[in-house]
Write a protein that holds these residues in place. Structure first.
Motif, PDB file in Angstrom:
ATOM      1  N   ASP A 119     -11.364  -7.825 -13.267  1.00 52.86           N
ATOM      2  CA  ASP A 119     -10.070  -7.375 -13.765  1.00 52.86           C
ATOM      3  C   ASP A 119      -9.407  -6.412 -12.776  1.00 52.86           C
ATOM      4  N   TYR A 120     -10.181  -5.468 -12.277  1.00 54.65           N
ATOM      5  CA  TYR A 120      -9.597  -4.485 -11.364  1.00 54.65           C
ATOM      6  C   TYR A 120      -9.338  -5.058  -9.977  1.00 54.65           C
ATOM      7  N   GLU A 121     -10.086  -6.065  -9.563  1.00 59.08           N
ATOM      8  CA  GLU A 121      -9.768  -6.745  -8.307  1.00 59.08           C
ATOM      9  C   GLU A 121      -8.429  -7.459  -8.427  1.00 59.08           C
ATOM     10  N   ARG A 122      -8.201  -8.095  -9.580  1.00 57.49           N
ATOM     11  CA  ARG A 122      -6.902  -8.756  -9.812  1.00 57.49           C
ATOM     12  C   ARG A 122      -5.769  -7.726  -9.858  1.00 57.49           C
ATOM     13  N   LYS A 123      -6.044  -6.613 -10.529  1.00 59.84           N
ATOM     14  CA  LYS A 123      -5.038  -5.555 -10.629  1.00 59.84           C
ATOM     15  C   LYS A 123      -4.690  -5.005  -9.238  1.00 59.84           C
ATOM     16  N   LEU A 124      -5.692  -4.787  -8.405  1.00 59.13           N
ATOM     17  CA  LEU A 124      -5.465  -4.292  -7.050  1.00 59.13           C
ATOM     18  C   LEU A 124      -4.666  -5.294  -6.234  1.00 59.13           C
ATOM     19  N   LEU A 125      -5.004  -6.572  -6.344  1.00 60.87           N
ATOM     20  CA  LEU A 125      -4.266  -7.607  -5.628  1.00 60.87           C
ATOM     21  C   LEU A 125      -2.808  -7.640  -6.078  1.00 60.87           C
ATOM     22  N   ALA A 126      -2.581  -7.513  -7.384  1.00 60.64           N
ATOM     23  CA  ALA A 126      -1.210  -7.499  -7.903  1.00 60.64           C
ATOM     24  C   ALA A 126      -0.443  -6.295  -7.380  1.00 60.64           C
ATOM     25  N   GLU A 127      -1.108  -5.135  -7.315  1.00 57.86           N
ATOM     26  CA  GLU A 127      -0.456  -3.935  -6.785  1.00 57.86           C
ATOM     27  C   GLU A 127      -0.095  -4.120  -5.320  1.00 57.86           C
ATOM     28  N   GLN A 128      -1.021  -4.687  -4.544  1.00 61.30           N
ATOM     29  CA  GLN A 128      -0.768  -4.897  -3.118  1.00 61.30           C
ATOM     30  C   GLN A 128       0.356  -5.899  -2.917  1.00 61.30           C
ATOM     31  N   THR A 129       0.368  -6.951  -3.721  1.00 58.70           N
ATOM     32  CA  THR A 129       1.430  -7.958  -3.632  1.00 58.70           C
ATOM     33  C   THR A 129       2.770  -7.348  -4.011  1.00 58.70           C
ATOM     34  N   SER A 130       2.772  -6.527  -5.063  1.00 58.71           N
ATOM     35  CA  SER A 130       3.995  -5.865  -5.502  1.00 58.71           C
ATOM     36  C   SER A 130       4.509  -4.916  -4.423  1.00 58.71           C
ATOM     37  N   ASP A 131       3.593  -4.170  -3.799  1.00 55.99           N
ATOM     38  CA  ASP A 131       3.990  -3.252  -2.730  1.00 55.99           C
ATOM     39  C   ASP A 131       4.635  -4.009  -1.580  1.00 55.99           C
ATOM     40  N   GLN A 132       4.079  -5.156  -1.213  1.00 56.89           N
ATOM     41  CA  GLN A 132       4.620  -5.951  -0.110  1.00 56.89           C
ATOM     42  C   GLN A 132       5.979  -6.526  -0.498  1.00 56.89           C
ATOM     43  N   THR A 133       6.107  -6.961  -1.735  1.00 53.45           N
ATOM     44  CA  THR A 133       7.358  -7.547  -2.212  1.00 53.45           C
ATOM     45  C   THR A 133       8.474  -6.516  -2.262  1.00 53.45           C
ATOM     46  N   HIS A 134       8.121  -5.288  -2.639  1.00 53.16           N
ATOM     47  CA  HIS A 134       9.132  -4.240  -2.780  1.00 53.16           C
ATOM     48  C   HIS A 134       9.284  -3.382  -1.542  1.00 53.16           C
ATOM     49  N   GLY A 135       8.585  -3.742  -0.473  1.00 54.77           N
ATOM     50  CA  GLY A 135       8.729  -3.019   0.768  1.00 54.77           C
ATOM     51  C   GLY A 135       8.111  -1.646   0.780  1.00 54.77           C
ATOM     52  N   CYS A 136       7.200  -1.362  -0.138  1.00 55.40           N
ATOM     53  CA  CYS A 136       6.543  -0.059  -0.175  1.00 55.40           C
ATOM     54  C   CYS A 136       5.529   0.026   0.958  1.00 55.40           C
ATOM     55  N   PRO A 137       5.559   1.107   1.713  1.00 56.95           N
ATOM     56  CA  PRO A 137       4.588   1.233   2.801  1.00 56.95           C
ATOM     57  C   PRO A 137       3.185   1.463   2.253  1.00 56.95           C
ATOM     58  N   LYS A 138       2.207   0.928   2.975  1.00 58.37           N
ATOM     59  CA  LYS A 138       0.812   1.148   2.636  1.00 58.37           C
ATOM     60  C   LYS A 138       0.242   2.125   3.651  1.00 58.37           C
ATOM     61  N   PRO A 139      -0.837   2.805   3.297  1.00 60.56           N
ATOM     62  CA  PRO A 139      -1.464   3.699   4.275  1.00 60.56           C
ATOM     63  C   PRO A 139      -1.766   2.934   5.563  1.00 60.56           C
ATOM     64  N   GLY A 140      -1.414   3.518   6.678  1.00 64.21           N
ATOM     65  CA  GLY A 140      -1.663   2.885   7.974  1.00 64.21           C
ATOM     66  C   GLY A 140      -0.492   2.064   8.486  1.00 64.21           C
ATOM     67  N   ASP A 141       0.507   1.783   7.623  1.00 61.90           N
ATOM     68  CA  ASP A 141       1.682   1.042   8.082  1.00 61.90           C
ATOM     69  C   ASP A 141       2.459   1.896   9.080  1.00 61.90           C
ATOM     70  N   LYS A 142       3.005   1.238  10.092  1.00 57.73           N
ATOM     71  CA  LYS A 142       3.820   1.943  11.075  1.00 57.73           C
ATOM     72  C   LYS A 142       5.234   2.096  10.520  1.00 57.73           C
ATOM     73  N   PRO A 143       5.879   3.218  10.819  1.00 59.86           N
ATOM     74  CA  PRO A 143       7.257   3.415  10.336  1.00 59.86           C
ATOM     75  C   PRO A 143       8.181   2.411  11.009  1.00 59.86           C
ATOM     76  N   PRO A 144       9.278   2.047  10.332  1.00 61.01           N
ATOM     77  CA  PRO A 144      10.228   1.104  10.942  1.00 61.01           C
ATOM     78  C   PRO A 144      10.846   1.720  12.192  1.00 61.01           C
ATOM     79  N   SER A 145      11.168   0.859  13.132  1.00 61.18           N
ATOM     80  CA  SER A 145      11.746   1.332  14.390  1.00 61.18           C
ATOM     81  C   SER A 145      13.113   1.961  14.138  1.00 61.18           C
ATOM     82  N   GLN A 146      13.365   3.082  14.797  1.00 59.29           N
ATOM     83  CA  GLN A 146      14.645   3.756  14.626  1.00 59.29           C
ATOM     84  C   GLN A 146      15.723   3.110  15.479  1.00 59.29           C
TER      85      GLN A 146
END
Length: 71
Positions: free
Chosen positions: A40-67
């Motif tokens: 259940d929690y693996e599915r929940k984590l996958l959904a959170e990660q997918t949602s973050d990618q869909t909504h453009g939320c940065p994840k830890p370690g993501d590089k900031p967008p180029s200025q």
């Protein structure tokens, strides 16, 4: 390391183990339940990660967008 300074994962595990032991839950039932919880929690984590990618939320370690973008 004392429990007071332990990571949250350790504190959570200790609380769960204590509850299981106090309620004398058989080991086979505990392991079956934990397998369900893990899935259940693996599915929940996958959904959170997918949602973050869909909504453009940065994840830890993501590089900031180029200025220089759009300049």
């Amino acid at each position: 390391m004392s429990l007071a300074t332990a990571p949250i994962e350790i504190k959570l595990a200790v609380d769960i183990i204590q509850w299981l032991e106090e309620n004398q839950i058989p080991a086979a039932q505990v392991l079956s339940a934990l397998a369900l919880v893990k899935r259940d929690y693996e599915r929940k984590l996958l959904a959170e990660q997918t949602s973050d990618q869909t909504h453009g939320c940065p994840k830890p370690g993501d590089k900031p967008p180029s200025q220089t973008k759009g300049a």
